[in-house]
Write a protein that holds these residues in place. Structure first.
Motif, PDB file in Angstrom:
ATOM      1  N   LEU A   6      41.314  36.125  43.039  1.00 22.20           N
ATOM      2  CA  LEU A   6      41.355  37.169  44.078  1.00 22.20           C
ATOM      3  C   LEU A   6      42.918  37.166  44.385  1.00 22.20           C
ATOM      4  O   LEU A   6      43.298  38.247  44.797  1.00 22.20           O
ATOM      5  CB  LEU A   6      40.444  37.129  45.276  1.00 22.20           C
ATOM      6  CG  LEU A   6      39.070  37.353  44.746  1.00 22.20           C
ATOM      7  CD1 LEU A   6      38.356  37.315  46.292  1.00 22.20           C
ATOM      8  CD2 LEU A   6      38.883  38.680  44.573  1.00 22.20           C
ATOM      9  N   VAL A  11      44.303  40.720  40.293  1.00 19.39           N
ATOM     10  CA  VAL A  11      43.661  41.756  40.950  1.00 19.39           C
ATOM     11  C   VAL A  11      44.786  42.174  41.995  1.00 19.39           C
ATOM     12  O   VAL A  11      45.567  41.287  42.534  1.00 19.39           O
ATOM     13  CB  VAL A  11      42.643  41.203  41.648  1.00 19.39           C
ATOM     14  CG1 VAL A  11      41.963  42.114  42.664  1.00 19.39           C
ATOM     15  CG2 VAL A  11      41.382  40.875  40.723  1.00 19.39           C
ATOM     16  N   LEU A  56      40.252  47.003  45.938  1.00 16.67           N
ATOM     17  CA  LEU A  56      40.808  46.310  44.826  1.00 16.67           C
ATOM     18  C   LEU A  56      40.921  46.945  43.583  1.00 16.67           C
ATOM     19  O   LEU A  56      40.190  47.751  43.036  1.00 16.67           O
ATOM     20  CB  LEU A  56      39.675  45.246  44.520  1.00 16.67           C
ATOM     21  CG  LEU A  56      39.700  44.141  45.522  1.00 16.67           C
ATOM     22  CD1 LEU A  56      39.042  44.595  46.846  1.00 16.67           C
ATOM     23  CD2 LEU A  56      38.596  42.926  44.966  1.00 16.67           C
ATOM     24  N   PHE A  58      42.166  46.732  39.168  1.00 16.69           N
ATOM     25  CA  PHE A  58      42.603  45.961  37.888  1.00 16.69           C
ATOM     26  C   PHE A  58      42.256  46.712  36.792  1.00 16.69           C
ATOM     27  O   PHE A  58      41.431  47.914  37.047  1.00 16.69           O
ATOM     28  CB  PHE A  58      41.700  44.512  38.182  1.00 16.69           C
ATOM     29  CG  PHE A  58      40.222  44.759  38.398  1.00 16.69           C
ATOM     30  CD1 PHE A  58      39.217  44.793  37.218  1.00 16.69           C
ATOM     31  CD2 PHE A  58      39.788  44.720  39.814  1.00 16.69           C
ATOM     32  CE1 PHE A  58      37.947  44.845  37.686  1.00 16.69           C
ATOM     33  CE2 PHE A  58      38.471  44.711  39.960  1.00 16.69           C
ATOM     34  CZ  PHE A  58      37.697  44.862  39.052  1.00 16.69           C
ATOM     35  N   VAL A 160      39.908  40.746  32.495  1.00 16.83           N
ATOM     36  CA  VAL A 160      40.521  41.360  33.490  1.00 16.83           C
ATOM     37  C   VAL A 160      42.068  41.099  33.538  1.00 16.83           C
ATOM     38  O   VAL A 160      42.511  40.119  33.661  1.00 16.83           O
ATOM     39  CB  VAL A 160      39.841  40.742  34.905  1.00 16.83           C
ATOM     40  CG1 VAL A 160      40.536  41.485  36.174  1.00 16.83           C
ATOM     41  CG2 VAL A 160      38.647  40.912  34.942  1.00 16.83           C
TER      42      VAL A 160
END
Length: 379
Positions: A6, A11, A56, A58, A160
């Protein structure tokens, strides 16, 4: 499912100006860390960690993502259940792809407002969004606007990546609970988020429920935050708390604007007066909740002649200040808040103060129509 860091990874947190490390994970805050030394009232901290407008962001090709979160909500001893934790909303390429109730974690119990608080520790809960479209896509997780939320973990069944640079203009807004929008039906239903989506801009909502009081540390925060557009919704908390009188209110507004202009001398800045609130239109604060559960003014209307502030006085003073400054500040604009929610819509104020979820969405559409119009201040 693979764990995704995180912090220090792909992210990006947007809408937050600080990430506070906790025992569970990280908690986004909407004011920078240095401001904590400049207030003592715990309600300021509480409003700051309610993540209105925080998300958040991404990119991923995952078909499923999981978010582990630890929420903190309140509960009166007289209530059988904790207060609603609100919704987590997932957007994929800008479109709503899923909504989940935020799990109940920590519960803060008290006998009544202002009473001694007792923490009942809770555990993190996991929220899963599956069936996402195939291929690489932009993903945003919007946190519940009314509930402090610690992010514990993110997991995905695909790669990600960091989000691409956002080319949209950045709009910084500050206001009261009526801009914080605790009563909205979800984080993307707050009026600033609705307006930002319609206007094609990226919003940072620095609104503080109960605490829009022209605090200098907020002005310095806005001064130092990159912004292409700025708006300030001023007045309802000041009247409700009897925080100023006419003699001190005007200079405080000027000082707040001066500080912002030190960092943003030419940025379009929209000064917004309060929306309608029947109890305070002609009467000053302080306020209380009446036996019918609606806001009631405790001040004497006769004291307005001596300098007490009603909403009518505040609107007139804000309009006067804006007009006076526009001679040397052509990028300063004024909007009467009653254009967003007017006196004929009092039925949309469930408690006499806060709009309903539907009214918040209507306010967002009206703001966008005025601010982002071809002849509007944010054109």
């Amino acid at each position: 499912m693979r764990a995704v860091p995180l912090v220090g990874g792909p992210v990006e947190f947007r809408g937050a100006l600080d990430l506070e490390t906790t025992q569970a994970g990280v908690m986004p805050r909407r004011l920078p860390a240095w401001t904590k030394e400049q207030y003592q009232d715990p309600s300021v901290y509480g409003a700051t960690v309610m993540p209105s407008g925080v998300r958040l962001v991404f990119r991923t090709d995952a078909r499923a993502v999981e978010f582990e979160v630890l929420t903190s909500t309140g509960q009166l001893d007289s209530d059988p259940h904790p207060r609603p934790t609100g919704m987590l909303e997932l957007l994929v390429d800008g479109a709503l792809a899923g909504r989940r109730q935020a799990p109940v974690g920590n519960v803060v119990r008290m006998a009544g407002p202002g009473a001694v608080q007792r923490l009942i520790p809770g555990e993190p809960g996991t929220v899963r969004f599956a069936g996402l479209p195939a291929g690489m896509k932009n993903v945003e997780l919007w946190l519940p606007q009314q509930t402090p939320t610690e992010l514990v973990a993110l997991r995905a069944d695909g790669d990600v990546l960091a989000p691409l640079p956002d080319g949209r203009r950045r709009w910084v807004h500050h206001g009261s609970s009526i801009s914080h929008c605790i009563e909205a039906d979800g984080p993307t239903g707050t009026w600033p988020v609705v307006a930002a989506a319609l206007g094609g801009v990226e919003v940072i909502n620095l609104s503080q429920a109960g605490n829009a009081l022209l605090d200098p540390y907020v002005a310095r925060t806005i001064r130092d935050t990159p912004a292409d557009l700025i708006s300030l919704k001023v007045g309802i908390n000041i009247v409700g708390l009897s925080a100023f009188r006419l003699r001190t209110f005007g200079p405080a507004v000027h000082g707040f604007l001066d500080t912002i202009r030190d960092g943003h001398p030419d940025t379009p800045l929209l000064l917004i007066s309060p929306v309608s609130c029947p109890a305070l239109e002609e009467a000053p604060g302080p306020t209380a909740t009446g036996p019918d559960g609606r806001l009631a003014a405790l001040g004497d209307p006769a004291d307005v002649a001596g300098g007490a502030l009603s909403l009518a006085v505040v609107r007139a003073e804000l309009a006067r200040i804006a007009a006076a400054r526009q001679a040397s500040d052509p990028h300063l604009h004024y909007l009467d808040g009653r254009e967003l929610l007017g006196p004929d819509e009092a039925d949309d104020l469930a408690d006499g103060l806060h709009p309903t979820a539907a009214a918040y969405r209507r306010m967002g559409k009206r703001f966008a129509a005025r601010a982002f119009a071809t002849d509007g201040p944010f054109r």
